[in-house]
Design an enzyme around this catalytic site. Sequence first.
Site, PDB file in Angstrom:
ATOM      1  N   ASP A 104      19.655 -61.527  71.128  1.00  0.00           N
ATOM      2  CA  ASP A 104      20.941 -61.936  70.570  1.00  0.00           C
ATOM      3  C   ASP A 104      21.467 -63.095  71.416  1.00  0.00           C
ATOM      4  OD1 ASP A 104      23.618 -62.194  69.768  1.00  0.00           O
ATOM      5  OD2 ASP A 104      24.036 -60.050  69.828  1.00  0.00           O
ATOM      6  N   SER A 148      31.007 -57.323  68.010  1.00  0.00           N
ATOM      7  CA  SER A 148      30.887 -58.725  67.630  1.00  0.00           C
ATOM      8  C   SER A 148      32.246 -59.427  67.653  1.00  0.00           C
ATOM      9  CB  SER A 148      30.197 -58.825  66.262  1.00  0.00           C
ATOM     10  OG  SER A 148      29.778 -60.134  65.984  1.00  0.00           O
ATOM     11  N   HIS A 184      21.455 -58.294  67.114  1.00  0.00           N
ATOM     12  CA  HIS A 184      22.858 -58.267  66.719  1.00  0.00           C
ATOM     13  C   HIS A 184      23.012 -57.453  65.425  1.00  0.00           C
ATOM     14  CE1 HIS A 184      26.873 -60.031  67.262  1.00  0.00           C
ATOM     15  NE2 HIS A 184      26.965 -59.931  65.936  1.00  0.00           N
TER      16      HIS A 184
END
Length: 313
Positions: free
Chosen positions: A250, A156, A280
């Site tokens: 996502d 991320s 995610h």
Amino acid sequence: MTDYRKLIDAETWAFIDKTNSYCPPDTIDYTIAEQRAIYDRMCREFFAGYPQGVTTETTAIATPTNSIPIRIYRNTEPNGAAMVLYVHGGGFILGGLDSHDDVCAELCARTGYDVTSVDYRLAPEHLHPAAFDDVMDAFEWAARTYDCPVVLCGDSAGGNLCAAVAHATRGHKKKPIGQVLIYAGLFGDRSKGSYVTHAEAPMLTARDIEFYKHIRTGGVDQTGDITLYPLADADFAYLPPTVLITAQCDPLSSDGEAYRDHVVAAGGRAWWFEEPGLVHGYLRARHTVGRARSSFTRIVEAVSVLGKGEWIW
């Protein structure tokens, strides 16, 4: 409207529901202090412990202007071919050495490589480029300290920071041997692709992404700054071999595809795999969701192969 009931299996829905029970979807509307408390509690609830044979040392890297906390994971049966610099996710405002503690321990256990986790400075107390500067300093420390190559790995926000460091170190004498970017936010074109089709995905929405970007920059438009937006770079040549692993459900999925395409077009090596039906943050589901378990194995194999200087994709 994307029908997530068809894309996401029962195991993953159970993970989503458990996550939401600790960290509600509207958490970004809370204060930063509240968000951190919620996130830290959630990470504790998902903590899976350490595998056998892994030891840790928590220390710090001293720089002329800052002290960067790090945690070094070592295997009792080490593989000295490479070391891993791990950069955690959390939207640039959450997380630290404890949030991804078990992930780093398992990565160390399964590759044999030393893994160093970086506790970079968080926004809004420290706006961009503070986090980037800390990860750059950590990479330069690793390059000086270890005789072996360095693999960058991050999820991320951490994937964003890894990519930014990979771009910034292309001219360095010692640069990363590879990078593994896990559902990384690379800030591609937000008017198309997954940014549109998965704008309301479980676990991360387009609104969340805008919030984190705004907090990190203090609301200042920094369009074109490749230390912030790696996909804004005009030159993707001479980047290290790159493995991008994204979740289908996502908004950030298209960033992996776009980054792969840019690297390959520039003559480099990049491989992108979109994990079907995953969301995610699925690293925390690697012990309970079959798809996430398989993906984590893919991640481990990618780190291991890149650390050896091999390319098999």
